[in-house]
Motif scaffolding. Sequence first.
Motif, PDB file in Angstrom:
ATOM      1  N   UNK A 131       0.848  -1.201   0.000  1.00 20.66           N
ATOM      2  CA  UNK A 131       0.000   0.000   0.000  1.00 20.66           C
ATOM      3  C   UNK A 131       0.882   1.250   0.000  1.00 20.66           C
ATOM      4  N   UNK A 132       1.900   1.233   0.856  1.00 19.31           N
ATOM      5  CA  UNK A 132       2.811   2.378   0.956  1.00 19.31           C
ATOM      6  C   UNK A 132       3.509   2.658  -0.365  1.00 19.31           C
ATOM      7  N   UNK A 133       3.957   1.604  -1.035  1.00 21.61           N
ATOM      8  CA  UNK A 133       4.642   1.799  -2.313  1.00 21.61           C
ATOM      9  C   UNK A 133       3.688   2.383  -3.357  1.00 21.61           C
ATOM     10  N   UNK A 134       2.469   1.862  -3.375  1.00 18.95           N
ATOM     11  CA  UNK A 134       1.473   2.417  -4.306  1.00 18.95           C
ATOM     12  C   UNK A 134       1.283   3.906  -4.041  1.00 18.95           C
ATOM     13  N   UNK A 135       1.125   4.259  -2.753  1.00 16.50           N
ATOM     14  CA  UNK A 135       0.850   5.655  -2.415  1.00 16.50           C
ATOM     15  C   UNK A 135       2.031   6.562  -2.751  1.00 16.50           C
ATOM     16  N   UNK A 136       3.232   6.061  -2.485  1.00 14.30           N
ATOM     17  CA  UNK A 136       4.420   6.866  -2.820  1.00 14.30           C
ATOM     18  C   UNK A 136       4.494   7.081  -4.332  1.00 14.30           C
ATOM     19  N   UNK A 137       4.031   6.064  -5.080  1.00 14.05           N
ATOM     20  CA  UNK A 137       4.070   6.160  -6.540  1.00 14.05           C
ATOM     21  C   UNK A 137       2.834   6.834  -7.117  1.00 14.05           C
ATOM     22  N   UNK A 138       1.989   7.395  -6.258  1.00 17.85           N
ATOM     23  CA  UNK A 138       0.809   8.122  -6.730  1.00 17.85           C
ATOM     24  C   UNK A 138      -0.322   7.217  -7.218  1.00 17.85           C
ATOM     25  N   UNK A 139      -0.233   5.902  -6.925  1.00 16.55           N
ATOM     26  CA  UNK A 139      -1.277   4.981  -7.405  1.00 16.55           C
ATOM     27  C   UNK A 139      -2.348   4.796  -6.327  1.00 16.55           C
ATOM     28  N   UNK A 140      -3.187   5.786  -6.176  1.00 16.45           N
ATOM     29  CA  UNK A 140      -4.179   5.787  -5.099  1.00 16.45           C
ATOM     30  C   UNK A 140      -5.213   4.688  -5.253  1.00 16.45           C
ATOM     31  N   UNK A 141      -5.641   4.443  -6.480  1.00 13.79           N
ATOM     32  CA  UNK A 141      -6.682   3.431  -6.739  1.00 13.79           C
ATOM     33  C   UNK A 141      -6.204   2.053  -6.295  1.00 13.79           C
ATOM     34  N   UNK A 142      -4.987   1.696  -6.724  1.00 18.07           N
ATOM     35  CA  UNK A 142      -4.417   0.392  -6.383  1.00 18.07           C
ATOM     36  C   UNK A 142      -4.289   0.272  -4.865  1.00 18.07           C
ATOM     37  N   UNK A 143      -3.876   1.373  -4.227  1.00 20.47           N
ATOM     38  CA  UNK A 143      -3.734   1.368  -2.773  1.00 20.47           C
ATOM     39  C   UNK A 143      -5.088   1.127  -2.118  1.00 20.47           C
ATOM     40  N   UNK A 144      -6.105   1.795  -2.615  1.00 22.61           N
ATOM     41  CA  UNK A 144      -7.452   1.668  -2.030  1.00 22.61           C
ATOM     42  C   UNK A 144      -7.968   0.234  -2.141  1.00 22.61           C
ATOM     43  N   UNK A 145      -7.688  -0.423  -3.265  1.00 19.79           N
ATOM     44  CA  UNK A 145      -8.109  -1.820  -3.427  1.00 19.79           C
ATOM     45  C   UNK A 145      -7.465  -2.697  -2.359  1.00 19.79           C
ATOM     46  N   UNK A 146      -6.172  -2.511  -2.150  1.00 22.30           N
ATOM     47  CA  UNK A 146      -5.460  -3.299  -1.134  1.00 22.30           C
ATOM     48  C   UNK A 146      -5.990  -3.007   0.269  1.00 22.30           C
ATOM     49  N   UNK A 147      -6.267  -1.724   0.535  1.00 22.81           N
ATOM     50  CA  UNK A 147      -6.777  -1.346   1.859  1.00 22.81           C
ATOM     51  C   UNK A 147      -8.116  -2.037   2.116  1.00 22.81           C
ATOM     52  N   UNK A 148      -8.971  -2.035   1.090  1.00 28.01           N
ATOM     53  CA  UNK A 148     -10.303  -2.644   1.248  1.00 28.01           C
ATOM     54  C   UNK A 148     -10.188  -4.151   1.507  1.00 28.01           C
ATOM     55  N   UNK A 149      -9.262  -4.800   0.796  1.00 29.10           N
ATOM     56  CA  UNK A 149      -9.065  -6.241   0.991  1.00 29.10           C
ATOM     57  C   UNK A 149      -8.572  -6.548   2.401  1.00 29.10           C
ATOM     58  N   UNK A 150      -7.615  -5.743   2.841  1.00 29.60           N
ATOM     59  CA  UNK A 150      -7.046  -5.947   4.171  1.00 29.60           C
ATOM     60  C   UNK A 150      -8.117  -5.716   5.240  1.00 29.60           C
ATOM     61  N   UNK A 151      -8.947  -4.712   4.998  1.00 29.43           N
ATOM     62  CA  UNK A 151     -10.011  -4.400   5.952  1.00 29.43           C
ATOM     63  C   UNK A 151     -10.979  -5.581   6.101  1.00 29.43           C
ATOM     64  N   UNK A 152     -11.330  -6.194   4.977  1.00 32.94           N
ATOM     65  CA  UNK A 152     -12.216  -7.385   4.997  1.00 32.94           C
ATOM     66  C   UNK A 152     -11.585  -8.463   5.885  1.00 32.94           C
ATOM     67  N   UNK A 153     -10.298  -8.690   5.650  1.00 34.47           N
ATOM     68  CA  UNK A 153      -9.586  -9.711   6.399  1.00 34.47           C
ATOM     69  C   UNK A 153      -9.631  -9.414   7.905  1.00 34.47           C
ATOM     70  N   UNK A 154      -9.436  -8.155   8.254  1.00 38.36           N
ATOM     71  CA  UNK A 154      -9.441  -7.774   9.664  1.00 38.36           C
ATOM     72  C   UNK A 154     -10.836  -7.879  10.276  1.00 38.36           C
ATOM     73  N   UNK A 155     -11.870  -7.556   9.476  1.00 40.19           N
ATOM     74  CA  UNK A 155     -13.237  -7.685   9.982  1.00 40.19           C
ATOM     75  C   UNK A 155     -13.531  -9.133  10.331  1.00 40.19           C
ATOM     76  N   UNK A 156     -13.162 -10.028   9.400  1.00 35.30           N
ATOM     77  CA  UNK A 156     -13.404 -11.456   9.648  1.00 35.30           C
ATOM     78  C   UNK A 156     -12.613 -11.932  10.857  1.00 35.30           C
ATOM     79  N   UNK A 157     -11.396 -11.445  10.934  1.00 31.05           N
ATOM     80  CA  UNK A 157     -10.524 -11.835  12.047  1.00 31.05           C
ATOM     81  C   UNK A 157     -11.176 -11.440  13.375  1.00 31.05           C
ATOM     82  N   UNK A 158     -11.586 -10.183  13.459  1.00 30.39           N
ATOM     83  CA  UNK A 158     -12.167  -9.683  14.714  1.00 30.39           C
ATOM     84  C   UNK A 158     -13.424 -10.473  15.065  1.00 30.39           C
TER      85      UNK A 158
END
Length: 441
Positions: free
Chosen positions: A48-75
Amino acid sequence: MLVLKFGGTSVGNPERLKKIATLVLDTPGKKIIVLSALSGTTNTLVKIGEFLLGGKKKEAETEIALLEKHYEQYANGLFSSPEYIAIGQDIVSRYFSLIRLLSAGTFDDRSYRELLAQGELASTEFFYYHLRERKIDTRLLPALHFMSIDENQEPELEKIGERLRALLPSMSHLDVLITQGYICRNHRNEIDNLKRGGSDYTASLIGAAIQAEEIQIWTDIDGMHNNDPRVVKKTTPIAELTFDEASELAYFGAKILHPSTIVPAQKYGVPVRLKNTMDEKAFGTLISDKGTSGEFKAIAAKDGIIAINIKSSRMLLAFGFLRRVFEVFEKYKTPIDMISTSEVAVSVTIDDASHFSEIIGELQSFGTIEVDKNQTIICVVGNRLAEKKGVLNDVFHSLADIPVRMVSFGGSHNNISILVDTSQKEKSLKLLNQGLFDLDG
Ligand code: ASP
Ligand code: MG
């Protein structure tokens, strides 16, 4: 006081986190628990950090959403009562709001480091609330309040100790304290980290700073093994190692331990025990200053080595020659691993090729340069090997069929280093496994 560190896989799913919580509660005495981020999290945060540093916000957002799903299930898998399920959901939403906030602003190196810290902050909160749900009185000890590095990125062990000594007395009634591995503050007081895999290092720094009874690193293998299980058929765990032997092995790619981990523990003589969460009864490996002499303990290998040979008639009977050669490596901040000299030549190895051409360019003024790439250092480790008769014979008898490029022995009491072409690595490790340990190669 004990310091127990659990890595990402040990907290990687809710069942495993519950299991290590039980393990912690069954361990007698007072302890500080150091946790990594849930497995895969730091890798994803890096992405996510590399995407953001490279200005790729969309790609970063996709990864964030996936990670969030994983954390929701985990919790949802971790907590049982409605009250704690709500707490779990709140943890997830807080972390992901912060991550989105970070990614929405101007994303620089500082925001990147703050992003990377969220993994350990979240895993320790999960663990804390899990214990609370089990009605255990415990406290989160924020690493960002006491772990620090100086301007050279070196941990400030004395200061860490002072801060912990100030913090701990008010918590002396508690058996379990929880803290984050990996994260710290830098000399500008910004959030920073101890580099990838740094949670082991955190545990060792805390253990040394408070002079703990023992530092336990819990992973999913039963300690350090005598050889590389990916290469040879049979390996055995090593029951005891000295600090020196363990540092040697950690450097030579025994992936189980972050290479700097041994340093603080050794400085204060705090034993480090490597244990297996999948097999709690297994002895594991105990690293301490007690050594048994003249025994082969392990074989490790490091690939990606470059050997450089400098041949010069000017070296004959000259002094100051080696200094001038070494200065070239110093100038390019490139460490030398192995050295071997004759009257008219010197061979050195390096594993960092970032300044390779500049180094070769400068060395050319000394004489003829030969370079061998794709080399592997095979390192045979043991305590006080020089006191044992026939050690070299045992090693080279095993390697009779292998062309050896360089040998180094006597630099420390703990190892014999042998440089071979990487194409010979597998065969060498197998032959040594048979020859030195009588195990299937
Ligand atoms: N979470 C960090 C990493 O993956 C630190 C650690 O696990 O030791 O590198
Ligand atoms: Mg690790």
